[in-house]
Write a protein that holds these residues in place. Sequence first.
Motif, short mmCIF file in Angstrom:
data_model
loop_
_atom_site.label_atom_id
_atom_site.label_comp_id
_atom_site.label_asym_id
_atom_site.label_seq_id
_atom_site.Cartn_x
_atom_site.Cartn_y
_atom_site.Cartn_z
N THR A 95 0.83 -1.20 0.00
CA THR A 95 0.00 0.00 0.00
C THR A 95 0.86 1.25 0.00
O THR A 95 0.59 2.22 -0.73
N LEU A 127 2.51 1.91 -3.45
CA LEU A 127 1.64 2.48 -4.47
C LEU A 127 1.53 4.00 -4.35
O LEU A 127 1.20 4.68 -5.33
N ARG A 128 1.83 4.55 -3.17
CA ARG A 128 1.68 5.98 -2.93
C ARG A 128 2.98 6.76 -3.11
O ARG A 128 2.96 8.00 -3.07
N ASN A 163 1.03 3.95 -13.82
CA ASN A 163 0.64 3.12 -14.97
C ASN A 163 0.46 4.03 -16.18
O ASN A 163 0.75 5.24 -16.12
N LYS A 202 -1.92 6.63 -13.03
CA LYS A 202 -2.45 6.23 -11.73
C LYS A 202 -1.58 5.13 -11.12
O LYS A 202 -0.72 4.56 -11.79
N PRO A 203 -1.80 4.80 -9.84
CA PRO A 203 -1.00 3.74 -9.21
C PRO A 203 -1.27 2.38 -9.83
O PRO A 203 -2.35 2.13 -10.38
N TYR A 204 -0.30 1.50 -9.75
CA TYR A 204 -0.52 0.12 -10.14
C TYR A 204 -1.53 -0.51 -9.19
O TYR A 204 -1.79 0.02 -8.11
N THR A 205 -2.08 -1.63 -9.58
CA THR A 205 -2.92 -2.39 -8.66
C THR A 205 -2.02 -3.27 -7.80
O THR A 205 -0.89 -3.61 -8.19
N VAL A 206 -2.54 -3.67 -6.64
CA VAL A 206 -1.80 -4.58 -5.77
C VAL A 206 -1.53 -5.89 -6.49
O VAL A 206 -0.46 -6.49 -6.36
N ALA A 207 -2.50 -6.33 -7.29
CA ALA A 207 -2.35 -7.58 -8.03
C ALA A 207 -1.19 -7.50 -9.02
O ALA A 207 -0.41 -8.46 -9.17
N MET A 208 -1.06 -6.36 -9.69
CA MET A 208 0.03 -6.20 -10.65
C MET A 208 1.38 -6.24 -9.95
O MET A 208 2.32 -6.91 -10.42
N SER A 225 4.78 -12.73 -2.48
CA SER A 225 4.14 -11.42 -2.53
C SER A 225 5.07 -10.35 -1.97
O SER A 225 6.14 -10.65 -1.45
#
Length: 264
Positions: A124, A127-128, A186, A190-196, A216
């Motif tokens: 998290t 991503l920021r 991306n 915007k931020p990547y997804t956690v899944a990516m 992970s």
Amino acid sequence: MFDRFARYLVEHGVSLTTFGNDHVDSFLAPGGGFAEDTTTRIRYAKLIDRLCRHLVDLGIRSDNPGFDLLRRLQWPDEPEPVFLREDADARLQLSIQPGVTDDVRQVRNKAVVAFLLGTGVTATEFLRVATADVRLVSSQPYVTVIAHGPRPMRTVQIEPFALPTLETWLQVRSAINTDSPLLFPNKSGKPYTVAMVGNIVRDALLAIHVQAEEMSPRLLRNTDCRRRLLADCPPDEVSYRLGLVSSRTVERMIATLKARPHDS
């Protein structure tokens, strides 16, 4: 399981945001439906602890009620936390160094893994992170992790092995046409997804022939934590580096240092 705890909170006129230590003590107390050392009691203790840590991480709560009680239960059946042992950590560090034939995607993916493995930030937090938060031109390169939830802003030193890869990514990123302030935006800025991010980490681990129960960003965070402890960094400094609100994670990682036989 959660239904039983939720009913208990309703019966006592409190909610997920307002229950305290006394409610956890009462709910888990022997004689209140639980035997002294039953597996069920331990499972509920884990449930409440994980729930509280999740609420703290989201900023919904500022504390983890009942942590001391849950700690005393000793978690006898809790599995060892996931992490890379020293030789696997070294292999991953080597694999993410920049290569002369790397394309933009490879540079980016290596930088993602290097950043996570070299700072120990959560997915998290990753991503920021903005480009302005990273300072590589410094005697001690660092990233500023912004405050969120109960975690205050903190400064995290970036491990030396991650610097060449991050420097390469910043050069590549400067040529990308985007107004996004993010370090890793991306295509839409915007931020990547956690899944990516998870897929990038997984691919990097598979590339060095590592198989783990949880492949992970958490594995990389735990590895950073353990590496610092192996380097004799004081536990309270490690907790600060990781932005932890309790000592439980560091204590569990310290326990892994007592037996260091085989690789992940």
